[in-house]
Scaffold this motif. Structure first.
Motif, PDB file in Angstrom:
ATOM      1  N   CYS A 190       0.800  -1.222   0.000  1.00 40.42           N
ATOM      2  CA  CYS A 190       0.000   0.000   0.000  1.00 40.42           C
ATOM      3  C   CYS A 190       0.840   1.283   0.000  1.00 40.42           C
ATOM      4  CB  CYS A 190      -0.960  -0.009   1.177  1.00 40.42           C
ATOM      5  SG  CYS A 190      -0.152  -0.104   2.799  1.00 40.42           S
ATOM      6  N   SER A 191       1.765   1.404   0.925  1.00 42.72           N
ATOM      7  CA  SER A 191       2.549   2.638   1.026  1.00 42.72           C
ATOM      8  C   SER A 191       3.519   2.781  -0.142  1.00 42.72           C
ATOM      9  CB  SER A 191       3.300   2.689   2.354  1.00 42.72           C
ATOM     10  OG  SER A 191       4.099   1.535   2.518  1.00 42.72           O
ATOM     11  N   GLN A 192       3.930   1.673  -0.723  1.00 47.08           N
ATOM     12  CA  GLN A 192       4.815   1.694  -1.884  1.00 47.08           C
ATOM     13  C   GLN A 192       4.082   2.317  -3.079  1.00 47.08           C
ATOM     14  OE1 GLN A 192       6.060  -2.260  -2.790  1.00 47.08           O
ATOM     15  NE2 GLN A 192       7.667  -1.625  -4.197  1.00 47.08           N
ATOM     16  N   ALA A 193       2.855   1.906  -3.321  1.00 45.08           N
ATOM     17  CA  ALA A 193       2.071   2.459  -4.420  1.00 45.08           C
ATOM     18  C   ALA A 193       1.767   3.935  -4.166  1.00 45.08           C
ATOM     19  CB  ALA A 193       0.777   1.667  -4.591  1.00 45.08           C
ATOM     20  N   GLY A 194       1.402   4.271  -2.931  1.00 41.51           N
ATOM     21  CA  GLY A 194       1.136   5.669  -2.595  1.00 41.51           C
ATOM     22  C   GLY A 194       2.360   6.544  -2.777  1.00 41.51           C
ATOM     23  N   THR A 195       3.512   6.046  -2.332  1.00 42.60           N
ATOM     24  CA  THR A 195       4.758   6.792  -2.487  1.00 42.60           C
ATOM     25  C   THR A 195       5.075   6.995  -3.964  1.00 42.60           C
ATOM     26  OG1 THR A 195       5.621   5.924  -0.400  1.00 42.60           O
ATOM     27  CG2 THR A 195       7.235   6.775  -1.975  1.00 42.60           C
ATOM     28  N   TYR A 196       4.925   5.945  -4.761  1.00 42.56           N
ATOM     29  CA  TYR A 196       5.188   6.035  -6.193  1.00 42.56           C
ATOM     30  C   TYR A 196       4.341   7.143  -6.830  1.00 42.56           C
ATOM     31  CZ  TYR A 196       4.925   4.850 -11.152  1.00 42.56           C
ATOM     32  OH  TYR A 196       4.927   4.907 -12.516  1.00 42.56           O
ATOM     33  N   ILE A 197       3.050   7.158  -6.540  1.00 42.48           N
ATOM     34  CA  ILE A 197       2.147   8.165  -7.109  1.00 42.48           C
ATOM     35  C   ILE A 197       2.584   9.566  -6.691  1.00 42.48           C
ATOM     36  CG2 ILE A 197      -0.220   9.068  -7.009  1.00 42.48           C
ATOM     37  CD1 ILE A 197      -1.102   6.059  -6.806  1.00 42.48           C
ATOM     38  N   LEU A 198       2.874   9.754  -5.414  1.00 41.60           N
ATOM     39  CA  LEU A 198       3.239  11.089  -4.920  1.00 41.60           C
ATOM     40  C   LEU A 198       4.591  11.549  -5.454  1.00 41.60           C
ATOM     41  CD1 LEU A 198       1.950  10.792  -1.255  1.00 41.60           C
ATOM     42  CD2 LEU A 198       0.820  11.885  -3.204  1.00 41.60           C
ATOM     43  N   VAL A 199       5.543  10.635  -5.601  1.00 41.07           N
ATOM     44  CA  VAL A 199       6.855  10.994  -6.162  1.00 41.07           C
ATOM     45  C   VAL A 199       6.711  11.372  -7.628  1.00 41.07           C
ATOM     46  CG1 VAL A 199       9.113  10.078  -6.852  1.00 41.07           C
ATOM     47  CG2 VAL A 199       8.286   9.705  -4.526  1.00 41.07           C
ATOM     48  N   GLU A 200       6.041  10.525  -8.398  1.00 50.26           N
ATOM     49  CA  GLU A 200       5.912  10.762  -9.842  1.00 50.26           C
ATOM     50  C   GLU A 200       5.091  12.015 -10.145  1.00 50.26           C
ATOM     51  OE1 GLU A 200       7.504   9.084 -12.359  1.00 50.26           O
ATOM     52  OE2 GLU A 200       8.569   8.157 -10.680  1.00 50.26           O
ATOM     53  N   ALA A 201       4.163  12.379  -9.268  1.00 53.04           N
ATOM     54  CA  ALA A 201       3.366  13.599  -9.454  1.00 53.04           C
ATOM     55  C   ALA A 201       4.102  14.837  -8.945  1.00 53.04           C
ATOM     56  CB  ALA A 201       2.020  13.456  -8.755  1.00 53.04           C
ATOM     57  N   GLY A 202       5.286  14.652  -8.365  1.00 56.78           N
ATOM     58  CA  GLY A 202       6.072  15.784  -7.887  1.00 56.78           C
ATOM     59  C   GLY A 202       5.624  16.347  -6.549  1.00 56.78           C
ATOM     60  N   VAL A 203       4.959  15.522  -5.742  1.00 55.81           N
ATOM     61  CA  VAL A 203       4.446  15.975  -4.448  1.00 55.81           C
ATOM     62  C   VAL A 203       5.473  15.805  -3.333  1.00 55.81           C
ATOM     63  CG1 VAL A 203       2.591  15.655  -2.749  1.00 55.81           C
ATOM     64  CG2 VAL A 203       2.100  15.417  -5.201  1.00 55.81           C
ATOM     65  N   ILE A 204       6.199  14.693  -3.349  1.00 50.80           N
ATOM     66  CA  ILE A 204       7.241  14.431  -2.351  1.00 50.80           C
ATOM     67  C   ILE A 204       8.543  14.120  -3.083  1.00 50.80           C
ATOM     68  CG2 ILE A 204       5.616  13.620  -0.573  1.00 50.80           C
ATOM     69  CD1 ILE A 204       6.474  10.739  -1.238  1.00 50.80           C
TER      70      ILE A 204
END
Length: 182
Positions: free
Chosen positions: A137-151
């Motif tokens: 779960c957190s891996q997918a969430g992290t991926y989305i936030l990194v790729e969107a430029g959020v974190i």
């Protein structure tokens, strides 16, 4: 000397009905009391599950890695069925970041990824390199936030608590009932 809490405090309790109109893209940290949730928090305190919340066509959905893979479900149904603490991290995104996060989440759902059972077990003993073959779960969430430029980029898989630490202070969702939505 008092010990500082490891995570930012919540903004307070709020009902889903009051919070729902303000949300577009957000992160949900789940803190459960099941044996699996307690085990996850034992090895990595701060949360036991992560979801990415998305407003799509006027309704709120959660994109998350579950046993069935990366899935999309109605936020209200998940909140109603959950017996535990729910923290909602509102994100202040640009329109481009919000659109990117939504597209990335929908792309992961359409990819029909399996769940990362091996990753979940490995995280109890060691750090795990960030890949998206079979995410937790957190891996997918992290991926989305990194790729969107959020974190900022992450090179190892974060736990739900590790991701929570990178996010804005959350609201604690007050006990939810569907009657409160009307």
């Amino acid at each position: 000397m008092s010990k500082q809490p490891p995570y930012p405090e919540t903004l307070g309790d709020i009902t889903y009905a009051a919070l729902r109109p303000t949300l577009d893209v957000f992160v949900v940290t789940w803190i459960g009391d099941s044996p699996l949730s307690r085990a996850i928090r034992h090895f990595a305190p701060g949360g036991s599950h992560t979801s990415i919340g998305l407003r799509l066509y006027g309704s709120l959905f959660l994109a998350e890695a579950m046993i069935d893979g990366f899935v999309l479900s109605r936020a209200s149904r998940r909140f109603h069925a959950y017996d535990g603490e729910i923290l909602i991290h509102p994100l202040d995104l640009t329109p481009d970041q919000a659109e990117a996060a939504k597209q990335l989440a929908l792309n992961l759902i359409s990819a029909r990824l399996g769940y990362g059972f091996r990753t979940l077990l490995a995280l109890a003993w060691r750090t795990v390199r960030m890949t998206m073959r079979r995410p937790v779960c957190s891996q997918a969430g992290t991926y989305i936030l990194v790729e969107a430029g959020v974190i900022p980029p992450q090179f190892t898989v974060l736990s739900p608590g590790g991701l929570r630490f990178l996010l804005p202070r959350p609201w604690r969702l007050a006990p939810y009932s569907k009657e409160g939505d009307r």
